[in-house]
Design an enzyme around this catalytic site. Structure first.
Site, PDB file in Angstrom:
ATOM      1  N   HIS A   1      -7.250   0.823  -6.415  1.00  0.00           N
ATOM      2  CA  HIS A   1      -7.433  -0.072  -5.271  1.00  0.00           C
ATOM      3  C   HIS A   1      -8.147  -1.431  -5.849  1.00  0.00           C
ATOM      4  O   HIS A   1      -9.380  -1.719  -5.556  1.00  0.00           O
ATOM      5  CB  HIS A   1      -8.498   0.663  -4.192  1.00  0.00           C
TER       6      HIS A   1
ATOM      7  N   ARG B   1     -13.447  -8.992   1.766  1.00  0.00           N
ATOM      8  CA  ARG B   1     -12.067  -8.708   1.393  1.00  0.00           C
ATOM      9  C   ARG B   1     -11.328  -9.817   1.883  1.00  0.00           C
ATOM     10  O   ARG B   1     -10.242 -10.378   0.916  1.00  0.00           O
ATOM     11  CB  ARG B   1     -11.808  -7.353   2.202  1.00  0.00           C
TER      12      ARG B   1
ATOM     13  N   ASP C   1     -17.206   6.970  -1.659  1.00  0.00           N
ATOM     14  CA  ASP C   1     -16.188   6.981  -0.965  1.00  0.00           C
ATOM     15  C   ASP C   1     -15.831   8.217  -0.188  1.00  0.00           C
ATOM     16  O   ASP C   1     -16.385   9.260  -0.669  1.00  0.00           O
ATOM     17  CB  ASP C   1     -14.814   6.286  -1.759  1.00  0.00           C
TER      18      ASP C   1
ATOM     19  N   GLN D   1     -10.287  -4.083  -3.436  1.00  0.00           N
ATOM     20  CA  GLN D   1     -11.298  -3.411  -2.855  1.00  0.00           C
ATOM     21  C   GLN D   1     -12.536  -3.902  -3.929  1.00  0.00           C
ATOM     22  O   GLN D   1     -13.551  -4.352  -3.620  1.00  0.00           O
ATOM     23  CB  GLN D   1     -11.375  -1.928  -2.736  1.00  0.00           C
TER      24      GLN D   1
ATOM     25  N   CYS E   1     -16.333   1.260   0.404  1.00  0.00           N
ATOM     26  CA  CYS E   1     -15.045   0.667   0.698  1.00  0.00           C
ATOM     27  C   CYS E   1     -14.823   0.761   2.175  1.00  0.00           C
ATOM     28  O   CYS E   1     -14.232  -0.215   2.888  1.00  0.00           O
ATOM     29  CB  CYS E   1     -13.921   1.069  -0.205  1.00  0.00           C
TER      30      CYS E   1
ATOM     31  N   ARG F   1       0.776  -1.139   0.072  1.00  0.00           N
ATOM     32  CA  ARG F   1      -0.013   0.103   0.004  1.00  0.00           C
ATOM     33  C   ARG F   1       0.938   1.274   0.021  1.00  0.00           C
ATOM     34  O   ARG F   1       1.649   1.653   0.713  1.00  0.00           O
ATOM     35  CB  ARG F   1      -0.700  -0.010   1.208  1.00  0.00           C
TER      36      ARG F   1
HETATM   37  N1  NVA Z   1     -10.016   6.561  -1.383  1.00  0.00           N
HETATM   38  C1  NVA Z   1      -9.645   6.196  -0.100  1.00  0.00           C
HETATM   39  C2  NVA Z   1      -9.726   4.713   0.108  1.00  0.00           C
HETATM   40  C3  NVA Z   1      -9.437   4.101   1.536  1.00  0.00           C
HETATM   41  C4  NVA Z   1      -9.600   2.663   1.829  1.00  0.00           C
HETATM   42  C5  NVA Z   1      -8.064   6.461   0.051  1.00  0.00           C
HETATM   43  O1  NVA Z   1      -7.404   6.367  -0.773  1.00  0.00           O
HETATM   44  O2  NVA Z   1      -7.783   7.032   1.299  1.00  0.00           O
HETATM   45  N1   CP Z   2     -11.077  -0.305   2.354  1.00  0.00           N
HETATM   46  C1   CP Z   2      -9.967  -0.337   2.922  1.00  0.00           C
HETATM   47  O1   CP Z   2      -9.017  -0.656   1.996  1.00  0.00           O
HETATM   48  O2   CP Z   2      -9.809  -0.236   4.276  1.00  0.00           O
HETATM   49  P1   CP Z   2      -8.568  -0.041   4.889  1.00  0.00           P
HETATM   50  O3   CP Z   2      -7.802   1.210   4.735  1.00  0.00           O
HETATM   51  O4   CP Z   2      -8.897  -0.068   6.461  1.00  0.00           O
HETATM   52  O5   CP Z   2      -7.364  -0.916   4.552  1.00  0.00           O
END
Ligand code: NVA
Ligand code: CP
Length: 308
Positions: free
Chosen positions: A135, A292, A224, A138, A264, A108
């Site tokens: 992502h 997930r 989101d 997801q 998500c 990540r």
């Molecule tokens: N769009 C959000 C998703 C978090 C799971 C982010 O990137 O922070």
């Molecule tokens: N939806 C998701 O990826 O959640 P986290 O940021 O908690 O991993």
């Protein structure tokens, strides 16, 4: 034990074909059923997953770590703060070393370019656990959740309300691979950038100025956070710009009567979604979060062992 699969990565959704995705969804169902029946399934015994986090996470860390253990393997957590990754070691060097000591890597991070460079220098499969652009894990879970509740997503309409972020881009790629439609509504200035989304064309999505128009007759409504990780400096401005892009009860009424709601997570009730929607009867967000675990177990099985 050698991998039965040639080296494959899951860096963006379109890295898997429709046929391969359908295989992963079928395996997800089987793996989920085994898990629910307390049946031990350890195909990845003696395998090691390394998870690298440059951003925060609850679901992604938990589902990969628990998932790898449930498949008989081991998961190791690294973050930028406590490793040399945060002190400027080149990503190419990190990839060489980490991939000599593990069987699978999940990352990540910020720009997609970082994970692409890691993958080019990795001896083992690399999975995108979220980048600024995508992502894919997801959306694997989201589509699997849709299939569980409603059957095939082919030909269906997904309404995306809000920011054209990493999750939105991945929905758009998924629409091309699995042949469904996405109706997107973003505030002015936040529109989809097809090239950044990695799209082949514009056949599978349409942009709407009014979010009610995007939601109309949709089979699934999803949104989101307005401010994704890494964009915190824009938070105040975004709160103002996105104020009319909240998914509320009225917007859900514009969608089909049996439309599902997904998010998500983490969610901000009163911002991108009203509490009545996320906590309401059409919401499947807890199934979505749980899935997930199951889809990522199927993904890890596929990347390491091929089609079983
Ligand atoms: N769009 C959000 C998703 C978090 C799971 C982010 O990137 O922070
Ligand atoms: N939806 C998701 O990826 O959640 P986290 O940021 O908690 O991993």
């Amino acid at each position: 034990m050698p991998n039965r699969m040639p080296l494959r990565h899951f860096l963006q959704f379109k890295d898997l074909s429709r046929d391969e995705l359908n295989h992963v969804f079928a395996r997800s169902a089987w793996i989920k059923a085994q898990f629910k029946a307390y049946q031990r399934y350890w195909p990845l015994q003696d395998r090691t997953l390394v998870m690298i986090f440059e951003k925060a996470s609850t679901r992604t860390r938990l589902s990969f770590e628990a998932g790898m253990q449930q498949l008989g393997g081991t998961a190791i957590y690294l973050n930028t703060r406590d490793s040399q990754l945060g002190r400027g070691e080149p990503v190419e060097d990190a990839a060489q070393v980490i991939s000599r000591m593990s069987d699978l890597v999940m990352i990540r991070t910020f720009e997609q370019d970082i994970i692409d460079r890691f993958a080019r220098n990795s001896r083992v499969p690399v999975v995108n656990g979220l980048t600024n652009e995508y992502h894919p894990c997801q959306i694997l879970a989201d589509i699997y959740t849709y299939i569980e509740h409603r059957g095939s997503i082919q030909g269906k309409t997904v309404a995306w309300i809000g920011d054209s972020n990493n999750v939105c881009n991945t929905w758009l790629q998924a629409a091309e691979v699995l042949d469904f439609n996405v109706h997107v509504s973003t505030p002015p200035g936040y529109e989809v950038e097809p090239e950044r989304a990695g799209l082949y064309g514009t056949d599978h999505f349409e942009q709407f100025a009014d979010p009610m128009d995007a939601a109309r007759d949709a089979d699934l409504v999803t949104t989101d956070v307005w401010t994704s990780m890494g964009f915190e400096a824009e938070n105040e401005e975004r709160l103002r710009d996105f104020a009319d892009w909240q998914v509320d009860g009225e917007m859900m009424k514009a969608a089909k009567a049996d439309a599902l709601f997904m998010h998500c997570l983490p969610a901000h009730r009163g911002e991108e979604v009203a509490a009545e929607v996320i906590d309401g009867a059409q919401s499947v967000v807890w199934d979505e979060a749980e899935n997930r675990l199951h889809v990522q177990k199927a993904l890890m099985e596929f990347l390491l062992l091929g089609r079983l």
